[in-house]
Write an enzyme that holds these catalytic residues in place. Sequence first.
Site, PDB file in Angstrom:
ATOM      1  N   ASP A 167       3.290  72.548  46.781  1.00  0.00           N
ATOM      2  CA  ASP A 167       2.445  73.304  45.534  1.00  0.00           C
ATOM      3  C   ASP A 167       3.606  73.495  44.220  1.00  0.00           C
ATOM      4  O   ASP A 167       2.972  73.713  43.181  1.00  0.00           O
ATOM      5  CB  ASP A 167       2.072  74.680  45.981  1.00  0.00           C
TER       6      ASP A 167
ATOM      7  N   GLU B 181      13.283  80.962  53.652  1.00  0.00           N
ATOM      8  CA  GLU B 181      11.938  81.500  53.259  1.00  0.00           C
ATOM      9  C   GLU B 181      12.090  82.940  53.006  1.00  0.00           C
ATOM     10  O   GLU B 181      12.478  83.734  53.521  1.00  0.00           O
ATOM     11  CB  GLU B 181      11.227  81.117  54.350  1.00  0.00           C
TER      12      GLU B 181
ATOM     13  N   ALA C 210       4.521  74.728  54.419  1.00  0.00           N
ATOM     14  CA  ALA C 210       4.198  73.257  54.892  1.00  0.00           C
ATOM     15  C   ALA C 210       5.011  72.027  54.388  1.00  0.00           C
ATOM     16  O   ALA C 210       5.552  71.441  55.092  1.00  0.00           O
ATOM     17  CB  ALA C 210       2.796  73.011  54.447  1.00  0.00           C
TER      18      ALA C 210
ATOM     19  N   CYS D 165      -4.476  78.410  54.109  1.00  0.00           N
ATOM     20  CA  CYS D 165      -6.265  78.059  53.571  1.00  0.00           C
ATOM     21  C   CYS D 165      -7.150  78.996  54.833  1.00  0.00           C
ATOM     22  O   CYS D 165      -8.056  79.253  54.628  1.00  0.00           O
ATOM     23  CB  CYS D 165      -6.589  76.640  53.717  1.00  0.00           C
TER      24      CYS D 165
ATOM     25  N   SER E 167       5.744  77.673  58.109  1.00  0.00           N
ATOM     26  CA  SER E 167       4.520  76.911  58.553  1.00  0.00           C
ATOM     27  C   SER E 167       3.350  77.209  58.794  1.00  0.00           C
ATOM     28  O   SER E 167       2.786  77.136  59.857  1.00  0.00           O
ATOM     29  CB  SER E 167       5.069  75.993  59.677  1.00  0.00           C
TER      30      SER E 167
END
Lengths: 477, 477
Positions: A312, A34, A10, A44, A40
């Site tokens: 995060d 990545e 994100a 959650c 992306s």
Amino acid sequence: MRIIVIGGDAAGMSAAAQARKRRKADDLEVIAFERGEFTSYSACGIPYWIGGLVDGPDALIARNPAAFAESGITVHTGHEVTGIDLSARTVTVRSADREFSEGFDELVYAAGAVPVRPKWAAGPMRGVFGMQTLGDGAAVEAWIAETSPKNAVVIGAGYIGVEMAEALLRRGLSVTLVEQSPQPMSTIDPDMGALVAKSIEGMGITLRTGVTVQSLESRSPASGSSASGSSASGSLASGSSASGSDRIGAVVTDAGTLPADLVILGLGVRPNTELAKAAGIPLGATGGLATDLRQRVTGPSGLVEGVWAAGDCTQVLNRVSGRQVHVPLGTHANKQGRVAGINLGGGYATFPGIIGTGITKICDLEVARTGLSSKEADTAGYRYVTATVSSTNRAGYMPGADPMTVKVIAEKESGLLLGAQIVGKAEAAKRIDAFAVAVWNRMTVTEMTALDLGYAPPFAPVWDPVLIAARKADEAL
Amino acid sequence: MRIIVIGGDAAGMSAAAQARKRRKADDLEVIAFERGEFTSYSACGIPYWIGGLVDGPDALIARNPAAFAESGITVHTGHEVTGIDLSARTVTVRSADREFSEGFDELVYAAGAVPVRPKWAAGPMRGVFGMQTLGDGAAVEAWIAETSPKNAVVIGAGYIGVEMAEALLRRGLSVTLVEQSPQPMSTIDPDMGALVAKSIEGMGITLRTGVTVQSLESRSPASGSSASGSSASGSLASGSSASGSDRIGAVVTDAGTLPADLVILGLGVRPNTELAKAAGIPLGATGGLATDLRQRVTGPSGLVEGVWAAGDCTQVLNRVSGRQVHVPLGTHANKQGRVAGINLGGGYATFPGIIGTGITKICDLEVARTGLSSKEADTAGYRYVTATVSSTNRAGYMPGADPMTVKVIAEKESGLLLGAQIVGKAEAAKRIDAFAVAVWNRMTVTEMTALDLGYAPPFAPVWDPVLIAARKADEAL
């Protein structure tokens, strides 16, 4: 100009997309690395995938590398950045088959977070999973498919813990939820947590609070018997990838041994900042990267030139306590990434901090909070009053009217709304947004009693629960 | 001290209750007169009673005279105040069997509102009903029971109109909803109204917009044939109470005649202030009573000594437009009554105005608004931008994710949020509260993009529709 983005979820990809949108292709090159397989995605959403409500993992992916390529952003999945050289302005990148170096003008550090693994869970053990990436979700799915586990133990009854407990219950497993605190959801007050505990017990989940895990016990694949097996190798690998290691058999706690053929670690996460630290980038007090309002990394001696961070891996300002905190949440990551990208693209945007809003659903129970809990208000130094009310989501006479409990925390002298918590059923928890906007705007509970909220019988009693709670807090002042 | 309350519904009885709570019995006497049969009821609940979702009328009554008596408040139902003498400090009261005079120290005027009845609906006609009191609901119930009507025409597609259309549809009637404006819900913008129109048509309700009613036609009870029958006697009696009069047969419009054996007038209400006017109490520009912040009646020459007003008979400040408006809504009535009562009881409270929040549900469609519509913003003199977005109530991948449309209106120069509108399905409309608190606090859409709202997949996409709308408005500035 070349922007290198570390982390394709994100925060990183929001930054990439916003920067790209604002500058032409011949003026700006955007490359993201990545280490995992996916970009992306909605971490959650993993519990809903595991619970069988969502077809994963594809549905959880907002945008894949091909889509990014179309808009002029290069994403290399399976590529881990292993080093940053701030002087040379390069990163070292490792993929399955090579290691190479790539230069940058601007660096976006968005490496996310990694699950906390206590010492007793540090060793490789098949069937034990952290819940942070889509890869973790895939590993749990594979484990269920391969081994048809019967007994799941979820360790930690925070957001991820309760959501995974529900998911595994849906999959037909017998689920025990273990929590060291005296209550589940320790981010809400004990009295509100007690309501959650009561509800969870009625759902068919065995809740064990005040219980400390001591070790994980393996069983030998052949005999099925258990044997002490946790080591301290420091590996962070997910269960199923450690295919040569022992297989989980039981969770040993200070209140007995729980048989387990699937264990979820819901013990929270910490900022993934080792790489930054190794490069000499200063970390904040929480272990997360500290940034200014535009998401530029800052340290004791000022800005770290050309280095941005979001998501995060950062720490954020809690606007109510005034403290820097680590709050790993997709919604913050998206906002911070967007802000970084707008600024990188030559625009102006700021991320003014968070107020601690959280929301979750466990079967038909809804739980939400915003601002500070009583404990957090204590820590911040506030003197406060609390008020708790019972009301309903709709007018009491309407079909589908369900009870809900709302607790409000207000500063004693000023009446300033410091926080609110909600426990209820359908249509309860999202009412936290009204409180969240009120906290954001530093409203007093007295002023809140006059708020013009939506009223019609299918939506609220004539005094909305939000207003009733504000009234009671006003009276308590 | 003696307080006389005129009107036994939300505003009056809230005032009575709050005043009573704060002063001892030997210090304060509270007497309320209600011309109808019921006290403290939810008029907003009538459509759900008629629709068969609620057992009425008892379920809709929050507190009856016996309950008030227990807490030291005397309520006389079936007692109409017919005169106020401000110099003598007395009211004249008429009941079924007598007329008498009662003295007061403080007077609370809470006579509510009366349905607007255009000339063509002024005469008595059985089967034609305004919708304002519980008595109106009872009259409709009785009419349905007695006459088993087949064809209902609801005139006016505002809140009450659409809710009654759904109610009668649920009762198995064929329902035509007639609206003079080009759209239903003219309190929202035309583009949003068009979404509502489209949905209503799919529900089995015949929607006729841009249609003007010209007269009501009766049919003779014996033959069942229609005959022109509207007179202009000025009666405001509800259909069934005019038992000797003609019975409705059809609604004549400029676009044809609609057969009707039940007609609901949903044309709005006006403040019931004749009595105040006759007593020389000044009225505001809207025809409602003007009050100060503490609900004391004011006029051009200052306070009207010892006279308070609250609820649907008053005008209120719209905090966004700065204008005095008439917004008859139970939630405002309750708040104003509470404020009047606190002040009457020796406390201090203010009612700082409204921001125009409204919400309704038509079958599974949810509609809400807050602040100003485009038209209202024009009237107020704002220069503004609008932004409309499509999003979902939950993360798009979740089961139960439904589309919703959100429109935001923001001042062009400042970015100030002026208003918002929502059309969607489950879990859509109550999001208006987040906007309402933002409007209340004079937030800009730019600042709103950073709001920390509740995010989890069962409750919202990672960018809540509220935030997406704010972002788009921010970009439009």
